[in-house]
Design an enzyme around this catalytic site. Structure first.
Site, mmCIF file in Angstrom:
data_model
loop_
_atom_site.group_PDB
_atom_site.id
_atom_site.type_symbol
_atom_site.label_atom_id
_atom_site.label_comp_id
_atom_site.label_asym_id
_atom_site.label_seq_id
_atom_site.Cartn_x
_atom_site.Cartn_y
_atom_site.Cartn_z
ATOM 1 N NE ARG A 104 -0.794 0.743 4.957
ATOM 2 C CZ ARG A 104 -0.224 1.822 5.479
ATOM 3 N NH1 ARG A 104 -0.018 2.887 4.727
ATOM 4 N NH2 ARG A 104 0.167 1.835 6.751
ATOM 5 C CG ASN A 106 3.145 4.877 5.050
ATOM 6 O OD1 ASN A 106 2.012 4.745 5.514
ATOM 7 N ND2 ASN A 106 4.195 5.093 5.825
ATOM 8 C CG ASP A 200 4.790 7.771 11.540
ATOM 9 O OD1 ASP A 200 4.773 8.027 10.315
ATOM 10 O OD2 ASP A 200 3.930 7.047 12.080
#
Length: 289
Positions: A104, A106, A200
Site C-alpha cells: 500500500r 504511505n 514516523d
C-alpha cells in the site's frame, strides 16, 4: 526544552490519521485517515471541516499547482480535479497505476522542484517490501529507494540541498545530499533510542530543524541540523504519526494521531492536534502535475 501547550484542532477517531499539509491556495489544512480511506480538510480560520471518501487506502494527499489534489493511493498515484476542500467533486484519473499485491501507499512529500516523492510499504511491514519513488508531473516514475520497510517522513532543508528521510523500523532520521532530483551520501542525522518509539512523519522548519512524530513515543521532537535534540512536545496519545506547520504565517504545528491497534485508545487518539506558535515553517510547493 519541553513544551506541553497542545490544543485539540479536530476531535476525531481516525484509525490512522496522517499527512497534515497546508494548502496555501485555499487556506486549509489537508490530512488523511489511511485505513479509513478518507481525505479531511480543516479551515483554522472558521473551523469548517470536510471529509471525502477515497476508493482505496490513501497514504498521502497534496495540493496540485493547477488546483485539485494528488493522492498516493494503494495502487498508485491518482489526480483529483476540482476543489481541494470537497465542495465540488472533480474527475479522478490515474497518473501512475501500479498495483502490487500486499503493498500500500504511505507518506509522501513534494520536493522543491514540484515532484512527488511517494513511499510504499507492505501491509505486513516486511523488510525490503517498500519503496520511495520520484513522480514527475508528466507521470514519469523513478524508484529512488527499493529496499525500505515502512517508508515515512520526507522533507528538504531550507536551501534544498539536503533531504531528510525516515524508514521507521530503522529508528533513524537519515539525511542525503540532494541535487538535480537525485540523492547521495546517505548518513544518520539522529537515532531514536529504545523505549522512545519509532520515528514516523517529519517536517523541516525555517531554521533547518527537523520535527519528528514518534509512533509509540507520545511526542514530537525537534532536532537541530547537527542532529541535537533541542525540543520535546509530550502528547496525550501513544501513536503520533506526523506533523506540519500551517496557518497563514506557518507558525502553528499540526499533529496527526492514530488509534489503530490500541485495545483501549486514549480519548484523543485519532484526533488532529495543534501547538500554536510552535515555530516557523517553510512554504511547501504544490505538485507540478
Amino acid at each position: 526544552m519541553t513544551t506541553t501547550s497542545y490544543e485539540v484542532a479536530v476531535r476525531a477517531e481516525a484509525e490512522l490519521g496522517e499527512g497534515p499539509t497546508w494548502d496555501a491556495a485555499t487556506g486549509r489544512l489537508l490530512w488523511i485517515d489511511i485505513l479509513g480511506s478518507r481525505v479531511h480538510t480543516y479551515d483554522p480560520a472558521t473551523g469548517r471541516r470536510t471529509v471525502r471518501r477515497t476508493e482505496q487506502h490513501v497514504g498521502a494527499v497534496k495540493p496540485r499547482a493547477g488546483g485539485g489534489l494528488v493522492l498516493n493511493l494503494r495502487d498508485g498515484i491518482g489526480l483529483l480535479d476540482g476543489d481541494s476542500d470537497g465542495d465540488r467533486d472533480g474527475g479522478f484519473r490515474w497518473l501512475h497505476h501500479e498495483p502490487v499485491p500486499g503493498r500500500r501507499a504511505n507518506d509522501a512529500a513534494i520536493a522543491p522542484d514540484g515532484t512527488l516523492w511517494a513511499g510504499t510499504m507492505r501491509y505486513d511491514e516486511a523488510p525490503g517490501g517498500g519503496t520511495l519513488s520520484r513522480i514527475g508531473g508528466d507521470g514519469s516514475v523513478e524508484v529512488i529507494l527499493d529496499d525500505v520497510a515502512v517508508s515515512n517522513g520526507t522533507g528538504w532543508s531550507p536551501d534544498g540541498r539536503l533531504m531528510y528521510y525516515i524508514d521507521s523500523p530503522t529508528r533513524r532520521i537519515d539525511v542525503f545530499d540532494f541535487a538535480d532530483g537525485q540523492v547521495s551520501g546517505r548518513r544518520t542525522l539522529a537515532e531514536i533510542e529504545d523505549g522512545a518509539g519509532f520515528p514516523d512523519g517529519l517536517t523541516v522548519d525555517a531554521e533547518g530543524c527537523v520535527w519528528v512524530a514518534l509512533w509509540e513515543g507520545a511526542a514530537v521532537r525537534r532536532y537541530t541540523p547537527d542532529g541535537e535534540l533541542d525540543r520535546v512536545i509530550p502528547l496525550p496519545v501513544p501513536r503520533v504519526t506526523a506533523c506540519a506547520f500551517a496557518g497563514p504565517d506557518l507558525t502553528d504545528l499540526y499533529i496527526t494521531t492514530a488509534r489503530v491497534g490500541l485495545a483501549a485508545p486514549p480519548p484523543l487518539s485519532g484526533s488532529l492536534l495543534v501547538v500554536p506558535g510552535a515555530g516557523k515553517g517553510l512554504a511547501q510547493p504544490a505538485f507540478a502535475g
